[in-house]
Design a protein around this motif. Structure first.
Motif, mmCIF file in Angstrom:
data_model
loop_
_atom_site.group_PDB
_atom_site.id
_atom_site.type_symbol
_atom_site.label_atom_id
_atom_site.label_comp_id
_atom_site.label_asym_id
_atom_site.label_seq_id
_atom_site.Cartn_x
_atom_site.Cartn_y
_atom_site.Cartn_z
ATOM 1 N N THR A 4 0.755 -1.054 0.126
ATOM 2 C CA THR A 4 -0.003 0.072 -0.049
ATOM 3 C C THR A 4 0.952 1.197 -0.109
ATOM 4 N N VAL A 5 0.489 2.132 -1.054
ATOM 5 C CA VAL A 5 1.460 3.218 -0.701
ATOM 6 C C VAL A 5 0.542 4.637 -0.560
ATOM 7 N N PHE A 6 0.897 5.373 0.221
ATOM 8 C CA PHE A 6 0.131 6.577 0.481
ATOM 9 C C PHE A 6 0.928 7.739 0.096
ATOM 10 N N GLY A 7 -0.073 8.588 -0.739
ATOM 11 C CA GLY A 7 0.496 9.547 -1.339
ATOM 12 C C GLY A 7 0.797 9.400 -3.055
ATOM 13 N N ILE A 8 0.162 9.927 -3.671
ATOM 14 C CA ILE A 8 0.111 9.723 -5.213
ATOM 15 C C ILE A 8 0.825 10.801 -5.754
ATOM 16 N N GLY A 9 2.210 11.395 -5.210
ATOM 17 C CA GLY A 9 3.009 12.404 -5.887
ATOM 18 C C GLY A 9 4.020 11.688 -6.709
ATOM 19 N N TYR A 10 4.980 12.909 -6.943
ATOM 20 C CA TYR A 10 6.187 12.281 -7.716
ATOM 21 C C TYR A 10 6.712 11.058 -7.198
ATOM 22 N N GLN A 15 7.502 5.316 -7.479
ATOM 23 C CA GLN A 15 7.927 4.178 -6.908
ATOM 24 C C GLN A 15 6.574 2.986 -7.096
ATOM 25 N N ALA A 16 5.310 3.291 -7.002
ATOM 26 C CA ALA A 16 4.179 2.380 -7.093
ATOM 27 C C ALA A 16 4.338 1.749 -8.507
ATOM 28 N N ALA A 17 4.491 2.744 -9.578
ATOM 29 C CA ALA A 17 4.437 1.861 -10.693
ATOM 30 C C ALA A 17 5.558 1.087 -10.986
ATOM 31 N N VAL A 18 6.659 1.392 -10.643
ATOM 32 C CA VAL A 18 7.939 0.618 -10.722
ATOM 33 C C VAL A 18 7.907 -0.777 -10.145
ATOM 34 N N LEU A 19 7.460 -0.636 -8.859
ATOM 35 C CA LEU A 19 7.227 -1.729 -7.899
ATOM 36 C C LEU A 19 6.121 -2.787 -8.539
ATOM 37 N N VAL A 26 0.145 -3.346 -6.120
ATOM 38 C CA VAL A 26 0.051 -2.131 -5.484
ATOM 39 C C VAL A 26 -1.099 -1.525 -5.311
ATOM 40 N N VAL A 27 -1.470 -1.093 -4.181
ATOM 41 C CA VAL A 27 -2.635 -0.259 -3.964
ATOM 42 C C VAL A 27 -2.052 1.328 -3.706
ATOM 43 N N CYS A 28 -2.510 2.431 -4.284
ATOM 44 C CA CYS A 28 -2.121 3.839 -3.948
ATOM 45 C C CYS A 28 -3.409 4.277 -3.287
ATOM 46 N N VAL A 29 -2.955 5.154 -2.345
ATOM 47 C CA VAL A 29 -4.217 6.019 -1.993
ATOM 48 C C VAL A 29 -3.793 7.341 -1.546
ATOM 49 N N ASP A 30 -4.739 8.300 -1.889
ATOM 50 C CA ASP A 30 -4.454 9.620 -1.765
ATOM 51 C C ASP A 30 -5.672 10.309 -1.084
ATOM 52 N N ILE A 31 -5.431 11.381 -0.741
ATOM 53 C CA ILE A 31 -6.971 12.168 -0.161
ATOM 54 C C ILE A 31 -7.227 12.912 -1.304
ATOM 55 N N GLY A 62 -3.920 -4.668 -13.767
ATOM 56 C CA GLY A 62 -4.804 -5.066 -12.658
ATOM 57 C C GLY A 62 -3.596 -4.860 -11.217
ATOM 58 N N ARG A 63 -2.373 -4.692 -11.739
ATOM 59 C CA ARG A 63 -1.172 -4.768 -10.561
ATOM 60 C C ARG A 63 -1.078 -3.212 -9.841
ATOM 61 N N ILE A 64 -1.821 -2.283 -10.329
ATOM 62 C CA ILE A 64 -1.771 -0.831 -9.588
ATOM 63 C C ILE A 64 -3.117 -0.531 -9.376
ATOM 64 N N ARG A 65 -3.464 -0.045 -8.210
ATOM 65 C CA ARG A 65 -4.920 0.479 -8.460
ATOM 66 C C ARG A 65 -4.960 1.778 -7.491
ATOM 67 N N PHE A 66 -6.033 2.762 -7.833
ATOM 68 C CA PHE A 66 -6.060 4.190 -7.194
ATOM 69 C C PHE A 66 -7.069 4.124 -6.272
ATOM 70 N N THR A 67 -6.954 4.674 -5.282
ATOM 71 C CA THR A 67 -8.283 4.714 -4.415
ATOM 72 C C THR A 67 -8.099 5.867 -3.339
ATOM 73 N N THR A 68 -9.359 6.496 -2.656
ATOM 74 C CA THR A 68 -9.509 7.278 -1.735
ATOM 75 C C THR A 68 -9.709 6.500 -0.257
#
Ligand code: NAD
Length: 443
Positions: A4-10, A15-19, A26-31, A62-68
């Motif tokens: 899980t990656v918190f913060g979808i900035g630079y 990092q999420a995309a590369v991993l 990888v699940v990416c979460v941002d506010i 389906g290896r990377i997802r984005f959510t709030t």
């Protein structure tokens, strides 16, 4: 591995995309709801070479997802990576509110053992604060049975080559004193560690400090070189010759000794300030770092001073072409960019700006909005039309070999102020163009 990656900035997004690319889930979460929505539509909010394709492919797979939805995101990852911003607080120290908010979310939502990894650049001692915040939140829930560890894993990517840097890191710093955590981190980064040992494992505090020491060293090199450039101008020496002369010494090397308009971006200025503050906190006078910052602040005004001197202070009503808005090439990032200091000084003096940047036009529009004294132009040639001078702030490749004849024809006064030393003074003089650069006399 589930991450899980918190913060979808630079940092978080790259990092999420590369991993994800190497096979992790990888699940990416941002506010930021808009950012998440756009990413789910396949729209990548920042410019980084190679990033868009990487995000799209891994999203489609389906290896990377984005959510709030932070609650679901926390449950997904065995590893919880914190990559949120650590902006400067009012006094210049790093503001940890976003990092600690994430720690609280993890403590509130976790229902199995977790390894929390600090990717954000944070002052020494922050991992301990994160640990305390998670522990306090678990205590409130009566779930002290849930185990977790907090490791430091600072990020060293460079904006403009972020994907390549993460794909082939020079080093992977891991701060932990737990063997189990070390094993998990080795597994996470194993695909990047196949041929050469890249991972350097150390205690948490040293890992946190390594990131600041690295950025402060680089900022020091830049300020040193700018100081030498300013002095070279006074002494009638050519800093570009001096640069080659000193760079040939392998103890010095050619990297990061280019004179210019000072460092900008989201990292060096804030990290130098934050380390000065950290030093103050332990009653240590960081004399060198204070000088590095002072030189940098002064350097951002060098081009304006040259322009003002040339036009004898009569800038009101004049129009200036500005090439380059991003703080460096290959990015659209304008945070603390020297171009901003320059444009703001020109506007304060009553001048107008016609600006062009290959990537940062939208960002410039977002920062300054619509104003009469800023015209954003579609090409570098359009920015020149009818301008009183050309001012260069960023060393984009596409600025390196312009048609000097066309440049001369387009400008009202054939004069170039180059903050990045892109041209040979002798060559540009042959075209009848006056040329002012950094640390060199005009030909
Ligand atoms: P950024 O501002 O681009 O992105 C940070 C993201 O975190 C934003 O999208 C924001 O909405 C999100 N966020 C804030 N609070 C959140 C929360 N509670 N939950 C989820 N998301 C949240 O920042 P960045 O440039 O990626 O930098 C992140 C960290 O990495 C900083 O500490 C920075 O110093 C460090 N760093 C940056 C770089 C770089 O080149 N940009 C390089 C190395 C390290």
């Amino acid at each position: 591995m589930n991450l899980t990656v918190f913060g979808i900035g630079y940092v978080g997004l790259v990092q999420a995309a590369v991993l994800a690319e190497v096979g992790h889930e990888v699940v990416c979460v941002d506010i930021d709801e808009k950012k998440v929505e756009r990413l789910n539509q396949g729209l990548v909010p920042i410019f980084e070479p190679g990033l868009e394709a990487l995000v799209r492919e891994n999203h489609a797979a389906g290896r990377i997802r984005f959510t709030t939805d932070a609650a679901a995101a926390v449950k997904h990852g065995q590893i919880q990576m914190i990559a949120v911003g650590t902006p400067p607080g009012e006094d210049g120290s790093a503001d940890l509110k976003y990092v600690l908010a994430v720690a609280e979310t993890i403590g509130r939502e976790m229902d199995s053992a977790k390894i929390v990894v600090g990717k954000s650049t944070v002052p020494v001692g922050t991992c301990e604060k994160v640990k305390a915040r998670i522990a306090a939140t678990l205590k409130k829930r009566g779930r002290e049975d849930l185990s977790f560890d907090v490791a430091s894993n600072p990020e060293f990517l460079k904006e403009g080559s972020a994907v390549a840097d993460c794909m082939k890191p020079d080093r992977i710093i891991v701060g932990t004193s737990s063997e189990d955590t070390e094993m998990v981190m080795r597994e996470l980064y194993a695909p990047f560690n196949r041929n050469h040992e890249k991972m350097i494992v150390m205690d948490v505090r040293s890992a946190e400090f390594t990131k600041y020491a690295a950025n402060c060293m680089l900022a020091t090199k830049i300020s040193f070189m700018n100081e030498m450039a300013n002095l070279a101008e006074q002494l009638g020496a050519d800093i570009e010759e001096v640069r080659k002369g000193i760079g040939s010494d392998p103890r010095i090397g050619y990297h990061f000794i280019y004179p210019g308009l000072g460092y900008g971006g989201s990292c060096f200025p804030k990290d130098v300030r934050a380390l000065i503050k950290t030093a103050e906190g332990v009653k240590f006078d960081a004399k060198l770092l204070r000088a590095v910052e002072e030189r940098n602040n002064a350097q951002k005004s060098v081009l304006f001073d040259k322009v003002n001197h040339y036009f004898k202070g009569a800038l009101k009503g004049k129009t200036f072409a500005v090439w380059g808005l991003a703080f460096k090439p290959n990015t659209d990032d304008m945070r603390e960019a020297p171009a901003r200091t320059l444009m703001e000084a020109l506007w304060a003096a009553g001048a107008k700006v016609q600006a062009y940047d290959p990537e940062a036009m939208q960002e410039c529009q977002a920062i300054y909005g619509l104003r009469d004294d800023l015209l954003l132009c579609g090409t570098k040639e359009a920015a020149l039309r009818g301008a009183d001078a050309l001012l260069i702030c960023t060393e984009w490749k596409s600025f390196r070999a312009p048609s000097f004849d066309a440049l001369k024809d387009a400008l009202t006064t054939p004069v170039v102020f180059d903050g990045r030393n892109l041209y040979d003074p002798k060559v540009i003089a042959r075209y009848g163009i006056e040329y002012f650069s950094i640390g060199r006399m005009a030909a």
